[in-house]
Enzyme design. Sequence first.
Site, PDB file in Angstrom:
ATOM      1  N   GLU A   1       0.865  -1.251  -0.126  1.00  0.00           N
ATOM      2  CA  GLU A   1      -0.210  -0.045  -0.117  1.00  0.00           C
ATOM      3  C   GLU A   1       0.907   1.178   0.023  1.00  0.00           C
ATOM      4  OE1 GLU A   1      -2.694  -0.382   3.234  1.00  0.00           O
ATOM      5  OE2 GLU A   1      -3.770  -1.973   2.252  1.00  0.00           O
TER       6      GLU A   1
ATOM      7  N   HIS B   1     -10.177   2.049   0.553  1.00  0.00           N
ATOM      8  CA  HIS B   1     -10.660   0.760   1.433  1.00  0.00           C
ATOM      9  C   HIS B   1     -12.275   0.957   1.772  1.00  0.00           C
ATOM     10  CE1 HIS B   1      -6.591   1.823   3.055  1.00  0.00           C
ATOM     11  NE2 HIS B   1      -6.787   0.786   3.930  1.00  0.00           N
TER      12      HIS B   1
END
Length: 278
Positions: free
Chosen positions: A128, A161
């Site tokens: 990420e 997310h």
Amino acid sequence: MYVGSLYVWRGNLPRDHPNTIKRRFTSVLCVSAVSPLVVLTWTKSMKVRPSPPLWALLGIRLEGFVPAALLPLTLTMILFLGPLTQLAVESTRGLFHDVRAGLNSRSWSKCVKDLRWFRNQVVAPLTEEFVFRACMIPMLVPCTGPTAAIFISPLFFGVAHFHHIIEQLHFGQDSVFEILICAAFQFVYTYIFGAYTAFIFIRTGHLVGPVLCHSFCNQMGFPAIGSVLHHPQRPLILLSYQLGVLLFLILLFPFTDSAFYGMTPVCSLLLTPRSACA
């Protein structure tokens, strides 16, 4: 690409199932391998000059590596002084015993074999931060400047997310209202955290700091502030929370001073000399 790669596999298994975790490892590692090529193609097509070596631009370099690994992590641990103090107070065996146990080779071996731990502490922070910070910020800085990039890049990180909503709705874990409230809270939290790691990446020019901070925050989770109000050691823990935030704000810029890290390669992408790194 990053989020979409998680859903190329067929099946209805939950995200914590070993097969799902292994498949998603493959997906995000493939995306991470392709992302530098996207950055390289973009810098060449935009004719951004001067341009540092690709790996240095992505924050992978030796100059200033040790302070880049230690100082941002220390800064983040200072911010979490309250939760760390609470853990120490609530430890039944004592803080030093817990630290020794955590550093034990058997303990590490057990953790590494746990796919969920390996995902949360290694793969997720590494991939990420690599994709959303190391590969995204060099493309934003020439267009927006470093300060704006700090606040723009976490928008993509926060929105990424939202895909957790799909699984929560699919498995009916909570009501729609609860899922949306949770998603909104997670967006705010990940946005703030993403801005923080973007700040670290631009200030230090290194990827290692954001990765270690991400891993540490995943381990700690969101501070259980509500439980502090009813804790037997409430005055001590509340003081440590306040002291941690105060010291964090005082040390934020000194601990990320470029004097520790050398030239920050991402800043060399600025198209105009009037812009300066954050």
